[in-house]
Design an enzyme around this catalytic site. Structure first.
Site, mmCIF file in Angstrom:
data_model
loop_
_atom_site.group_PDB
_atom_site.id
_atom_site.type_symbol
_atom_site.label_atom_id
_atom_site.label_comp_id
_atom_site.label_asym_id
_atom_site.label_seq_id
_atom_site.Cartn_x
_atom_site.Cartn_y
_atom_site.Cartn_z
ATOM 1 N N ASP A 148 -0.210 5.101 0.852
ATOM 2 C CA ASP A 148 -0.463 6.084 1.910
ATOM 3 C C ASP A 148 -0.360 5.435 3.290
ATOM 4 O O ASP A 148 -0.986 4.405 3.559
ATOM 5 C CB ASP A 148 -1.852 6.693 1.736
ATOM 6 C CG ASP A 148 -1.930 7.610 0.523
ATOM 7 O OD1 ASP A 148 -0.919 7.745 -0.182
ATOM 8 O OD2 ASP A 148 -3.012 8.176 0.279
ATOM 9 N N ARG B 103 -14.445 12.784 -1.052
ATOM 10 C CA ARG B 103 -13.246 13.583 -0.778
ATOM 11 C C ARG B 103 -12.722 14.257 -2.044
ATOM 12 O O ARG B 103 -12.323 15.426 -2.016
ATOM 13 C CB ARG B 103 -12.169 12.684 -0.165
ATOM 14 C CG ARG B 103 -12.480 12.266 1.273
ATOM 15 C CD ARG B 103 -11.443 11.294 1.805
ATOM 16 N NE ARG B 103 -11.540 9.997 1.171
ATOM 17 C CZ ARG B 103 -10.640 9.015 1.304
ATOM 18 N NH1 ARG B 103 -9.552 9.221 2.026
ATOM 19 N NH2 ARG B 103 -10.806 7.859 0.705
ATOM 20 N N ASN C 159 -9.179 -0.996 3.696
ATOM 21 C CA ASN C 159 -9.253 -1.252 2.263
ATOM 22 C C ASN C 159 -8.113 -2.127 1.765
ATOM 23 O O ASN C 159 -8.063 -2.487 0.585
ATOM 24 C CB ASN C 159 -9.303 0.063 1.472
ATOM 25 C CG ASN C 159 -8.070 0.916 1.684
ATOM 26 O OD1 ASN C 159 -7.504 0.936 2.772
ATOM 27 N ND2 ASN C 159 -7.646 1.633 0.654
ATOM 28 N N ASP D 94 -2.081 -1.022 5.781
ATOM 29 C CA ASP D 94 -2.436 -0.529 7.113
ATOM 30 C C ASP D 94 -3.915 -0.297 7.326
ATOM 31 O O ASP D 94 -4.362 -0.167 8.466
ATOM 32 C CB ASP D 94 -1.698 0.786 7.390
ATOM 33 C CG ASP D 94 -2.288 1.945 6.599
ATOM 34 O OD1 ASP D 94 -2.759 2.918 7.212
ATOM 35 O OD2 ASP D 94 -2.295 1.884 5.352
ATOM 36 N N SER E 156 -2.579 1.522 -4.680
ATOM 37 C CA SER E 156 -2.962 2.665 -3.864
ATOM 38 C C SER E 156 -4.359 3.154 -4.188
ATOM 39 O O SER E 156 -4.765 3.184 -5.353
ATOM 40 C CB SER E 156 -1.954 3.808 -4.088
ATOM 41 O OG SER E 156 -2.350 4.969 -3.400
ATOM 42 N N GLY E 157 -5.059 3.558 -3.129
ATOM 43 C CA GLY E 157 -6.307 4.277 -3.304
ATOM 44 C C GLY E 157 -6.043 5.741 -3.601
ATOM 45 O O GLY E 157 -6.979 6.525 -3.780
ATOM 46 N N ASP F 205 0.868 -1.170 0.000
ATOM 47 C CA ASP F 205 0.000 0.000 0.000
ATOM 48 C C ASP F 205 0.915 1.235 0.000
ATOM 49 O O ASP F 205 2.096 1.146 0.351
ATOM 50 C CB ASP F 205 -0.878 -0.037 1.247
ATOM 51 C CG ASP F 205 -1.679 1.231 1.449
ATOM 52 O OD1 ASP F 205 -2.257 1.732 0.463
ATOM 53 O OD2 ASP F 205 -1.703 1.739 2.583
ATOM 54 N N LYS G 56 -7.741 -3.551 -4.952
ATOM 55 C CA LYS G 56 -6.367 -3.794 -4.514
ATOM 56 C C LYS G 56 -6.016 -5.275 -4.616
ATOM 57 O O LYS G 56 -4.921 -5.644 -5.041
ATOM 58 C CB LYS G 56 -6.176 -3.288 -3.089
ATOM 59 C CG LYS G 56 -6.093 -1.778 -2.971
ATOM 60 C CD LYS G 56 -5.645 -1.355 -1.586
ATOM 61 C CE LYS G 56 -5.332 0.132 -1.547
ATOM 62 N NZ LYS G 56 -4.743 0.550 -0.256
#
Length: 403
Positions: free
Chosen positions: A191, A234, A348, A345, A277-278, A189, A322
Site C-alpha cells: 500500500d 479498521r 510499520n 513508506d 503487506s499489512g 511494501d 514485516k
C-alpha cells in the site's frame, strides 16, 4: 624464530598520464593503444567518457625509459585524429586516493546545476574526491552517479543527507564495488509503495466508513498508533461487507508509476522479489501473481457466508511481522540479509528497512525518511533501479531481449 625486518617498500613507479579530448569518432581508442603498444609500458588505469559526441579519454601507463619519445608519439597520433592531447608525468597508480570508496547516486526531476554544485561542494568539504561522474538515466528522472574516494561512506551519507533535503534531490551513498550488484532479493511494501493508495480504505468505501478508516490509517502510518490494534479497529468497521468487494477492489487497484518496469527489470536481471503487506492476501496475491513476484506475506480477512466478519485470520503482519517476513524470504531465496533491499513508506516498515542490507524510504513519512539508509521522493518506483547500479540502457536492453 628470529625476528626479521619487514621488506622494504618499493618506490612508486614513474607514470605518464595521457588525456585526449575532442570530437568522438570510431577508432580513437584503438589508435592510441596501438601507439602505446610499441613501447614497454603497462596500463595502470583507463577512463573514457562520451558526452554529446565529445570524447574524454584518460590513460595512465608506466613511463618507459625514453618517456619523451612516447609523449611525442601520442601527441602526434592525437593531432592526426583532431584531438587535443595533454600528457603529465607522475608517480604511482593513484591507489591511495581510492581508499574509502563510495557510489553516490543523485536523482532529480529536474536535476539543476545548483543541486549538483551543492552536492559536489559538500563532498569536497569532507575531504573526499570525485573520481568519476556518469549519467545512468535521463528518464523518468535524471540520475547521475559519482565515484567518490577518500571518506568513509557512512560519514559521507550523513553529510549529503543535509544537502539532499535542502536542494530537493534524492541522494544515495553506498560502499563501492560489487556491493550493490550482490543484492539479489528486493522486498516491497504494497500500500502506497507498490500500489497507489491503501486497500483497506478502498474496502471502507464499500462499507460507507471511509472517513473513519482513513483517520485511523493516518495515525498508524505516522507511528502514533500500534499497527496491529489499528488494523483490528479498521477491519471491524468492514463487518458485513459482501466478499465480492475484494474482487472489485482488486480491479480498482492502480500500480505506482514505474512498478511494472521495476519488477519486470529485476526479474529479467535475475533478482528475486517479495511483497510484504499489512493489507490483505485476497488482493495482494493476485497482484503478485500478475507481476511475477516470488514471495508474498499479508493478512487474510475472515469471510463467512459470503461476507466479511470484521476479523483477521491468523497472526497479523505488523511492523515486527514485516521484518520477520523479510528474513523468511531471504532464507527461502538463499540470500543473506546483507544482500537484500527493502522498500517502504510507513512506520510499520521501519523494522524491515533496518533489517535489510539497504532500506529505501519511498515517498515516505518523515520518521521513515530519517531512519532509512536512503530516501526516494520522486513518484516513480523504477527510480530505485538506479540505486542498484542498473542503468537505463540496461533496463531498455532487458526489455528488448524479451520483446
Amino acid at each position: 624464530m628470529p625476528a626479521t625486518d619487514p621488506p622494504a617498500s618499493k618506490p612508486p613507479v614513474s607514470t605518464l598520464l595521457v588525456t585526449l579530448t575532442g570530437r568522438d569518432r570510431p577508432g580513437v581508442t584503438s589508435a592510441v593503444f596501438d601507439t602505446l603498444a610499441r613501447y614497454p609500458v603497462e596500463v595502470l588505469d583507463v577512463e573514457q567518457v562520451v558526452l554529446r559526441g565529445r570524447l574524454v579519454l584518460g590513460i595512465l601507463v608506466t613511463a618507459p625509459r625514453d618517456v619523451g619519445r612516447l609523449r611525442q608519439a601520442v601527441e602526434k597520433v592525437g593531432r592526426g585524429l583532431g584531438m587535443y592531447v595533454e600528457t603529465e608525468d607522475g608517480a604511482g597508480d593513484n591507489r591511495p586516493r581510492r581508499s574509502g570508496r563510495s557510489h553516490v547516486t543523485v536523482l532529480g526531476q529536474p536535476l539543476r546545476p545548483k543541486a549538483v554544485a551543492a552536492i559536489a561542494g559538500r563532498i569536497s568539504d569532507t575531504g573526499a574526491n570525485i573520481d568519476r561522474i556518469v549519467r545512468i538515466a535521463r528518464y523518468p528522472v535524471v540520475a547521475i552517479e559519482m565515484d567518490v574516494s577518500g571518506v568513509d561512506p557512512d560519514l559521507l551519507r550523513q553529510a549529503l543527507a543535509i544537502e539532499a533535503a535542502a536542494t530537493h534531490v534524492d541522494v544515495a551513498v553506498q560502499p563501492a564495488g560489487l556491493y550493490r550488484r550482490a543484492k539479489r532479493l528486493v522486498v516491497l511494501d504494497v500500500d502506497s509503495t507498490l500500489i497507489q493508495g491503501e486497500v483497506i480504505e478502498m474496502l471502507a468505501a464499500h462499507a460507507g466508513c471511509e472517513e473513519e478508516v482513513t483517520r485511523v490509517t493516518a495515525e498508524a502510518m505516522r507511528g502514533e498508533l500500534d499497527f496491529a490494534e489499528s488494523l483490528r479497529r479498521r477491519v471491524a468497521l468492514l463487518a458485513g461487507v459482501d466478499a465480492g468487494a475484494l474482487a472489485e477492489v482488486r480491479r480498482e487497484v492502480r500500480l505506482t508509476p514505474g512498478a511494472r518496469t521495476l519488477t519486470r527489470t529485476l526479474r529479467r536481471l535475475g533478482y528475486q522479489i517479495g511483497v510484504v503487506s499489512g493489507g490483505f492476501t485476497q488482493v495482494v496475491e493476485p497482484l503478485a501473481a500478475e507481476l511475477g513476484i516470488d514471495f508474498v506475506a499479508a493478512n487474510r480477512l475472515e469471510v463467512a457466508d459470503g461476507r466479511l466478519t470484521g476479523r483477521v485470520e491468523g497472526p497479523i503482519v505488523d511492523r515486527p511481522g514485516k521484518a520477520e517476513a523479510l528474513r523468511g524470504f531471504a532464507a527461502a531465496a538463499g540470500v543473506p540479509l546483507s544482500q537484500t533491499v527493502a522498500i517502504g513508506d510507513g512506520a510499520n516498515d521501519l523494522d524491515m528497512l533496518a533489517a535489510a542490507g539497504l532500506g529505501v524510504a519511498f515517498n515516505a513519512k518523515p520518521v521513515v525518511r530519517e531512519a532509512a539508509d536512503t530516501a526516494v521522493s520522486v513518484p516513480y518506483l523504477d527510480a530505485i533501479i538506479y540505486l542498484l547500479g542498473i542503468t537505463r540502457d540496461e533496463v531498455d536492453a532487458a526489455d528488448a531481449e524479451t520483446a
